[in-house]
Every structure is written in structure tokens, then in C-alpha cells.
Design a protein around this motif. Structure first.
Motif, mmCIF file in Angstrom:
data_model
loop_
_atom_site.group_PDB
_atom_site.id
_atom_site.type_symbol
_atom_site.label_atom_id
_atom_site.label_comp_id
_atom_site.label_asym_id
_atom_site.label_seq_id
_atom_site.Cartn_x
_atom_site.Cartn_y
_atom_site.Cartn_z
ATOM 1 N N ASP A 62 1.212 -1.270 -11.999
ATOM 2 C CA ASP A 62 1.692 -2.335 -12.881
ATOM 3 C C ASP A 62 2.343 -3.464 -12.094
ATOM 4 N N ARG A 63 2.930 -3.113 -10.942
ATOM 5 C CA ARG A 63 3.597 -4.126 -10.115
ATOM 6 C C ARG A 63 2.654 -4.715 -9.068
ATOM 7 N N ARG A 64 1.377 -4.498 -9.252
ATOM 8 C CA ARG A 64 0.315 -5.114 -8.458
ATOM 9 C C ARG A 64 0.303 -4.664 -6.999
ATOM 10 N N ALA A 65 0.530 -3.354 -6.797
ATOM 11 C CA ALA A 65 0.283 -2.807 -5.465
ATOM 12 C C ALA A 65 -1.204 -2.958 -5.146
ATOM 13 N N GLU A 66 -1.503 -3.189 -3.886
ATOM 14 C CA GLU A 66 -2.902 -3.370 -3.489
ATOM 15 C C GLU A 66 -3.675 -2.061 -3.559
ATOM 16 N N LYS A 67 -3.008 -0.962 -3.156
ATOM 17 C CA LYS A 67 -3.649 0.351 -3.162
ATOM 18 C C LYS A 67 -2.566 1.407 -3.317
ATOM 19 N N VAL A 68 -2.909 2.501 -3.991
ATOM 20 C CA VAL A 68 -1.993 3.637 -4.109
ATOM 21 C C VAL A 68 -2.755 4.904 -3.748
ATOM 22 N N TYR A 69 -2.281 5.578 -2.729
ATOM 23 C CA TYR A 69 -2.802 6.906 -2.404
ATOM 24 C C TYR A 69 -2.060 7.915 -3.269
ATOM 25 N N ALA A 70 -2.790 8.591 -4.149
ATOM 26 C CA ALA A 70 -2.202 9.609 -5.013
ATOM 27 C C ALA A 70 -2.431 10.962 -4.351
ATOM 28 N N ALA A 71 -1.382 11.494 -3.754
ATOM 29 C CA ALA A 71 -1.501 12.725 -2.967
ATOM 30 C C ALA A 71 -1.022 13.926 -3.771
ATOM 31 N N ALA A 72 -1.748 15.015 -3.636
ATOM 32 C CA ALA A 72 -1.388 16.240 -4.350
ATOM 33 C C ALA A 72 -1.937 17.437 -3.596
ATOM 34 N N VAL A 115 0.873 -1.175 0.000
ATOM 35 C CA VAL A 115 0.000 0.000 0.000
ATOM 36 C C VAL A 115 0.910 1.224 0.000
ATOM 37 N N ALA A 116 0.869 1.986 -1.067
ATOM 38 C CA ALA A 116 1.805 3.088 -1.250
ATOM 39 C C ALA A 116 1.105 4.434 -1.205
ATOM 40 N N LEU A 117 1.850 5.441 -0.797
ATOM 41 C CA LEU A 117 1.402 6.828 -0.915
ATOM 42 C C LEU A 117 2.479 7.599 -1.655
ATOM 43 N N VAL A 118 2.069 8.306 -2.700
ATOM 44 C CA VAL A 118 2.987 9.083 -3.538
ATOM 45 C C VAL A 118 2.597 10.550 -3.457
ATOM 46 N N THR A 135 2.450 1.125 3.529
ATOM 47 C CA THR A 135 3.704 0.401 3.762
ATOM 48 C C THR A 135 4.868 0.975 2.951
ATOM 49 N N LEU A 136 4.561 1.831 1.977
ATOM 50 C CA LEU A 136 5.593 2.441 1.135
ATOM 51 C C LEU A 136 5.244 3.907 0.922
ATOM 52 N N LEU A 137 6.128 4.789 1.364
ATOM 53 C CA LEU A 137 5.939 6.230 1.228
ATOM 54 C C LEU A 137 6.917 6.765 0.198
ATOM 55 N N VAL A 138 6.397 7.389 -0.855
ATOM 56 C CA VAL A 138 7.247 7.971 -1.902
ATOM 57 C C VAL A 138 7.136 9.493 -1.825
#
Length: 237
Positions: A27-37, A7-10, A74-77
Motif C-alpha cells: 500500500d505504501r508503494r514498495a517496489e518489491k516485497v519478499y514474502a518469506a515463510a 525492497v523489503a523482506l518479511v 533495503t528493509l528487513l522485517v
């Protein structure tokens, strides 16, 4: 760290490198992506796994709200940033402070807010998108370079602070990518997707530093040499 099921947040996910991170995570099959802006309405969503969040690096309340909402990350970008294009001696001091407030204090604020989230979810990883300008400067980029140098040092410090909770902290360096931010520069540029791919490959392999292109590798290698020759090239001497 396995990107599949993460589960990533960018941050800065509405365009450029940030948008490519979102695409590559999906594309790498993350379960969820928080698109922050800063302006959520500018984020284009075409996948149900994407959730849009408002996050402004200069607004501590928005950062806190994002961390409270995205408790499964679990992953913060950390990708969001600016470029004021001002020099240090003649540039507007407020613009110089804005660079530091954004790249250093803003990014650090996001990390601090999400540290307990990552700890609760097993450690995970933090990716800080930096620059070859972390290690040198050029005309018109003085404020940006200072801010990125500070962010590089902060990345190294945070890595030590978060080692005990098992959080990988990665710094990503590149010369120039073909983004809106670099539109006015006539220099070789890489595809923004190459940044996301190299970084996520590094996350998967446990790499704490990723040098995306030849420019970043050349600048990093030059640090071991007398800087006179390098800056002679920068100045065109």
C-alpha cells in the motif's frame, strides 16, 4: 527511510502480523516485497511485486540462500516466531531451547546474513517484532518472555553494531494482536495491521523503538517502578 520504492523482506509472511506487513508495504508503494515463510506454499500472492521465498529460522542454509537471492533488500522485517506456551520450571527444556533458537539465534542469524546486503544498498533498516513480554512474564509464557527479552537486548546490541553502515534498527513492542498465535488467550487484542502501520510510520520517521498499544506503553513505564506492585497485578493479588 522512504518506504516508497523500497525492497523489503518479511519473515513469517504467510499469516498474522507478517501478512499485514506485506499488505502495508504494498500500500505504501514498495517496489518489491519478499514474502518469506518456512512453508512457501502457505503464502497467498495477489500482487506481482511479491516474491515468495523459503526461509526457516532454524535452517541456516535456507537463510543463506534467501540472502543470496534477495540481494536488493533495503528493509528487513523480522516477524517470524513461535509460542510454545511452556513455563521455565516445569516446562519441557527442549521447548525452552526452541524459543531461544527461534527468537534469538534465528532472528540474529537472519540479521547477520542480510547485514552485507543492507550495507551494499545504502544501509536501509531492520525491524524486529518483539513484545511487551520482553519486559515481564506471566503464567504459561515463561519461555516466550525469556526469548523475547533476549531478542530485545540483541536488538539494542545490533543497533550499535550496524550504526556505522547507516542501518536503522527498530524494536516493535505490543501487548497482543488478533492472530492465530493468540487465539487461545482471552485478552484485549489489537488489529495486526496496526502493528505494521505503527512500525512503518516509525521507519519513515527514524524511530528506533515503537510501542504500538496501551499495553506495551504501560509495561514499559512500569520498569521504572518497584516491580512488586506490577507483579501483584499479574498474580491477581
Amino acid at each position: 527511510m522512504d518506504i516508497t520504492g523500497s525492497v523489503a523482506l518479511v519473515t513469517g509472511a504467510n499469516r498474522g502480523i507478517g501478512r499485514r506487513f506485506v499488505d502495508e508495504l504494498l500500500d505504501r508503494r514498495a517496489e518489491k516485497v519478499y514474502a518469506a515463510a518456512r512453508r512457501p506454499g502457505t503464502v497467498e500472492v495477489s500482487d506481482p511485486r511479491v516474491e515468495v521465498l523459503r526461509l526457516d529460522l532454524l535452517d541456516a542454509d535456507s537463510v543463506s540462500r534467501a540472502a543470496a537471492q534477495a540481494r536488493d533488500v533495503t528493509l528487513l522485517v523480522n516477524n517470524a516466531g513461535i509460542a510454545t506456551r511452556v513455563d521455565l520450571v516445569t516446562g519441557d527444556p527442549d521447548a525452552i531451547r526452541l524459543e531461544l533458537d527461534t527468537h534469538f539465534f534465528g532472528t540474529l542469524g537472519v540479521i547477520r546474513a542480510f547485514t552485507p546486503v543492507l550495507a551494499a544498498n545504502g544501509g536501509g533498516a531492520v525491524v524486529n517484532v518483539l513484545s511487551a513480554l520482553s519486559w515481564f512474564t506471566t503464567a504459561g509464557a515463561g519461555a516466550y518472555a525469556v526469548a523475547k527479552a533476549a531478542a530485545w537486548s540483541m536488538t539494542n546490541g545490533v543497533r550499535l553494531d550496524l550504526a556505522g553502515q547507516g542501518t536503522l534498527v527498530q524494536g516493535v513492542h505490543l501487548g497482543a494482536a488478533d492472530t492465530d498465535m493468540m487465539a487461545g488467550y482471552d485478552v484485549p487484542k489489537i488489529d495486526p495491521v496496526d502493528v505494521a502501520r505503527a512500525s512503518l510510520d516509525g521507519v519513515a520517521s527514524g524511530a528506533i523503538e515503537v510501542l504500538v498499544d496501551d499495553a506495551s506503553r504501560f509495561v514499559k513505564a512500569s520498569l521504572a517502578q518497584d516491580p512488586a506492585g506490577f507483579y501483584a497485578q499479574v498474580l491477581g493479588a
